[in-house]
Design an enzyme around this catalytic site. Sequence first.
Site, short mmCIF file in Angstrom:
data_model
loop_
_atom_site.label_atom_id
_atom_site.label_comp_id
_atom_site.label_asym_id
_atom_site.label_seq_id
_atom_site.Cartn_x
_atom_site.Cartn_y
_atom_site.Cartn_z
N THR A 58 8.72 0.55 -5.94
CA THR A 58 7.97 1.57 -6.64
C THR A 58 8.73 2.87 -6.40
O THR A 58 9.68 2.90 -5.63
CB THR A 58 6.54 1.69 -6.12
OG1 THR A 58 5.77 2.50 -7.00
CG2 THR A 58 6.48 2.32 -4.73
N LYS A 90 -0.87 4.80 -8.58
CA LYS A 90 -0.44 4.88 -7.19
C LYS A 90 -0.61 6.28 -6.61
O LYS A 90 -0.19 6.54 -5.49
CB LYS A 90 1.02 4.45 -7.06
CG LYS A 90 1.28 3.04 -7.59
CD LYS A 90 2.76 2.72 -7.63
CE LYS A 90 3.01 1.39 -8.31
NZ LYS A 90 4.45 1.12 -8.48
N GLY A 101 -0.06 9.84 -2.64
CA GLY A 101 0.55 8.71 -3.33
C GLY A 101 1.00 7.70 -2.30
O GLY A 101 1.15 8.02 -1.13
N SER A 180 11.49 2.09 -3.57
CA SER A 180 12.83 1.56 -3.86
C SER A 180 13.66 2.52 -4.68
O SER A 180 14.88 2.56 -4.56
CB SER A 180 12.70 0.23 -4.60
OG SER A 180 11.98 0.40 -5.81
#
Length: 235
Positions: A58, A90, A101, A180
């Site tokens: 994400t 998120k 988040g 990521s």
Amino acid sequence: MLSSLRCGTRSLAAGSRVHWVSALTANPLQASWSLGDHQLQDSTFCNLRNFTTEQRGTTVLCVRKLDKVVIMADGQVTRGNEIVKPNVTKVRRLNDSVISGFAGATADAFTLYDRLETQLEQHSGQLTRAAVELAKLWRNDKYLRKLDAVMVVADAKQSLTITGNGDVLEPHDGIIAIGSGGSYALAAARALIDIPDLTAEAVAKKAMTIAADTCIYTNHNFTTEILESKQDSDD
């Protein structure tokens, strides 16, 4: 037949005479392996549960510029090579003065949100104090330490990263990125932050777009939370 079995940074090739010792019945965290004449027993060596449930990727970005702070995240959830859902939210507003988040397991993140909200109530909305107390609980509690997530939180004055290692980190430049695609978003945001005509939201959106174009675990379905920063007057 598996051509190879990868666990962490080690690889066991199929031709290396690997013998599974009660692998299907043993606790996956305590599975034993025999490689030639060497017996390997390591709770961190391999976790069978991760073979089919590994969730990756994400990007969550927090940008603070002038009188605004923005947290923006993509919506993709990935399990292995499969996109499970493209529109997960998120980012979350915890109260009127704190936005957040997360990257990681959704259920784990919501458990941590609940704990953070409790700490904010106990410490009169003081974000730093609440974040430190959450980090201590997260690291020391037998149940919480198993939760797999990283959180970004921000109020009108500061932005913080909270991890399960007990870290509470405040960036030097008001920019945080996790997940990521975090390194791509972070580099892009730092390159854009000094452009006068770009607002915090514009910087975040452009940086997230670059991350989504680069990271296969990040999509372009962005959700955003924005706070107005309160400037102290010098009267």
